[in-house]
Motif scaffolding. Structure first.
Motif, PDB file in Angstrom:
ATOM      1  N   SER A 178      44.724  36.907  45.855  1.00  0.00           N
ATOM      2  CA  SER A 178      43.346  36.730  44.921  1.00  0.00           C
ATOM      3  C   SER A 178      43.652  36.723  43.441  1.00  0.00           C
ATOM      4  CB  SER A 178      42.464  37.618  45.221  1.00  0.00           C
ATOM      5  OG  SER A 178      41.644  37.762  46.299  1.00  0.00           O
ATOM      6  N   GLU A 179      44.905  37.579  43.309  1.00  0.00           N
ATOM      7  CA  GLU A 179      45.294  37.804  41.815  1.00  0.00           C
ATOM      8  C   GLU A 179      45.973  36.551  41.400  1.00  0.00           C
ATOM      9  OE1 GLU A 179      47.014  41.543  40.541  1.00  0.00           O
ATOM     10  OE2 GLU A 179      45.847  42.589  42.380  1.00  0.00           O
ATOM     11  N   THR A 182      43.754  33.795  40.903  1.00  0.00           N
ATOM     12  CA  THR A 182      43.152  33.717  39.702  1.00  0.00           C
ATOM     13  C   THR A 182      44.132  33.212  38.431  1.00  0.00           C
ATOM     14  OG1 THR A 182      41.614  35.293  40.340  1.00  0.00           O
ATOM     15  CG2 THR A 182      42.096  35.249  37.925  1.00  0.00           C
ATOM     16  N   GLU A 185      44.446  29.417  38.752  1.00  0.00           N
ATOM     17  CA  GLU A 185      43.425  28.527  38.083  1.00  0.00           C
ATOM     18  C   GLU A 185      43.491  28.841  36.811  1.00  0.00           C
ATOM     19  OE1 GLU A 185      38.378  28.895  38.514  1.00  0.00           O
ATOM     20  OE2 GLU A 185      39.804  30.186  39.660  1.00  0.00           O
ATOM     21  N   ASN A 186      43.867  29.822  36.329  1.00  0.00           N
ATOM     22  CA  ASN A 186      43.916  29.879  34.586  1.00  0.00           C
ATOM     23  C   ASN A 186      45.084  29.550  34.091  1.00  0.00           C
ATOM     24  OD1 ASN A 186      41.346  31.281  34.771  1.00  0.00           O
ATOM     25  ND2 ASN A 186      42.285  33.325  34.832  1.00  0.00           N
ATOM     26  N   GLU A 207      33.951  28.960  46.537  1.00  0.00           N
ATOM     27  CA  GLU A 207      34.158  29.129  45.100  1.00  0.00           C
ATOM     28  C   GLU A 207      35.489  28.414  44.621  1.00  0.00           C
ATOM     29  OE1 GLU A 207      35.490  33.054  46.801  1.00  0.00           O
ATOM     30  OE2 GLU A 207      34.103  31.454  47.453  1.00  0.00           O
ATOM     31  N   HIS A 208      36.399  28.137  45.732  1.00  0.00           N
ATOM     32  CA  HIS A 208      37.458  27.417  45.251  1.00  0.00           C
ATOM     33  C   HIS A 208      37.728  26.118  45.602  1.00  0.00           C
ATOM     34  CE1 HIS A 208      39.012  31.964  45.824  1.00  0.00           C
ATOM     35  NE2 HIS A 208      38.492  31.402  44.268  1.00  0.00           N
TER      36      HIS A 208
END
Length: 277
Positions: A178-179, A182, A185-186, A207-208
């Motif tokens: 999950s990290e 993230t 995505e960032n 959400e993805h």
């Protein structure tokens, strides 16, 4: 005195009978003994495969496979006791008899097969990468050179890429997928690598959806099997259930339901006992 002796003898017989019945109830609790419950090991933290949701429900492809198998063994969904089976604990859970079987992205390999038996395989996955949907710079595995490649701490996936495919890749190890997601995505990392089924499971979450895409690189073969205790007769019974799941269309339905939103190009259902090296 004779009536008293008879009473004591009768009472003793009742106690022994009750004790025997209680012991029989305990022994009958396992899947192989016709009990009324079955304990199944799964992952709790892998969306699309094995996930325990905040409301206490269980979802994912492995859950659907395990539920189908359990029903073929004579257990309804309400009869299943789900137990978390972390990767490092799977052999121990089976050897101790804490679970009847494990369906938890459990890749069949020679080392594990020395300790437990495997039914299946029920899915052929591959190591792959996940990138942002708008990133067209990573079209081949070699394009990972000079890119920031993320995987979880202790995973061999990213190291495999660096050692064999893209030696100039910049490894970034995070605490969990999950990290990594993230970070992807960032734009803190450029790609995430692990099994394509796991990546598809994350990308398929509401959400993805639309944010990521799979590379489709097939960097390894991962034959997912259902682990059982060494010598257990459940292996053959589970294999029969898996064959039925494929033949009646339930396997395809489960793939589409859990991975479809990620456009996961899955392999056809593998034949029982056919391990792709």
């Amino acid at each position: 005195m004779k009536p008293l002796k008879a009473t004591v003898a009768a009472a003793t017989a009742v106690v022994l009978a009750l004790t025997a019945a209680a012991c029989g109830s305990d022994d009958g609790g396992g899947a192989g003994d016709g009990g009324d419950k079955i304990t199944v090991g799964i992952k709790f933290d892998q969306p699309g495969l094995g996930l325990k949701t905040p409301d206490g429900k269980y979802t994912g492809f492995d859950i659907d496979v395990a539920t189908y198998v359990a029903k073929e063994l004579g257990f309804e969904p309400g009869d299943i006791e789900w137990k978390e089976a972390k990767s490092a604990d799977r052999e121990t859970l089976l050897q101790r008899g804490d679970v009847d079987f494990i369906a938890a992205t459990y890749s069949i390999n020679d080392e594990r097969a020395k300790k437990v038996d495997f039914a299946g395989p029920y899915l052929l996955a591959h190591q792959d990468v996940l990138v942002r949907a708008d990133d067209n710079s990573i079209k081949r595995p070699e394009d990972l050179n000079n890119k920031k490649l993320c995987s979880v701490t202790g995973s061999t996936s990213a190291q495999n890429v660096k050692d064999r495919i893209a030696p100039k890749a910049q490894l970034q190890e995070y605490g969990g997928y999950s990290e990594c997601l993230t970070g992807l995505e960032n734009r803190a990392v450029d790609a995430l690598t692990t099994d394509d089924s796991i990546l598809a499971g994350y990308a398929a979450q509401p959400e993805h959806q639309g944010k990521f895409k799979l590379g489709g690189f097939k960097l390894s073969n991962e034959n997912y099997g259902i682990g059982v205790q060494k010598g257990s007769d459940l292996k053959n019974r589970i294999n029969t259930a898996l064959e039925k799941m494929v033949s009646d269309g339930s396997w395809d339905e489960a793939v589409k339901k859990n991975f479809g939103p990620a456009n996961y190009k899955n392999e056809p259902a593998p034949k029982i006992g056919n391990i792709v090296k």
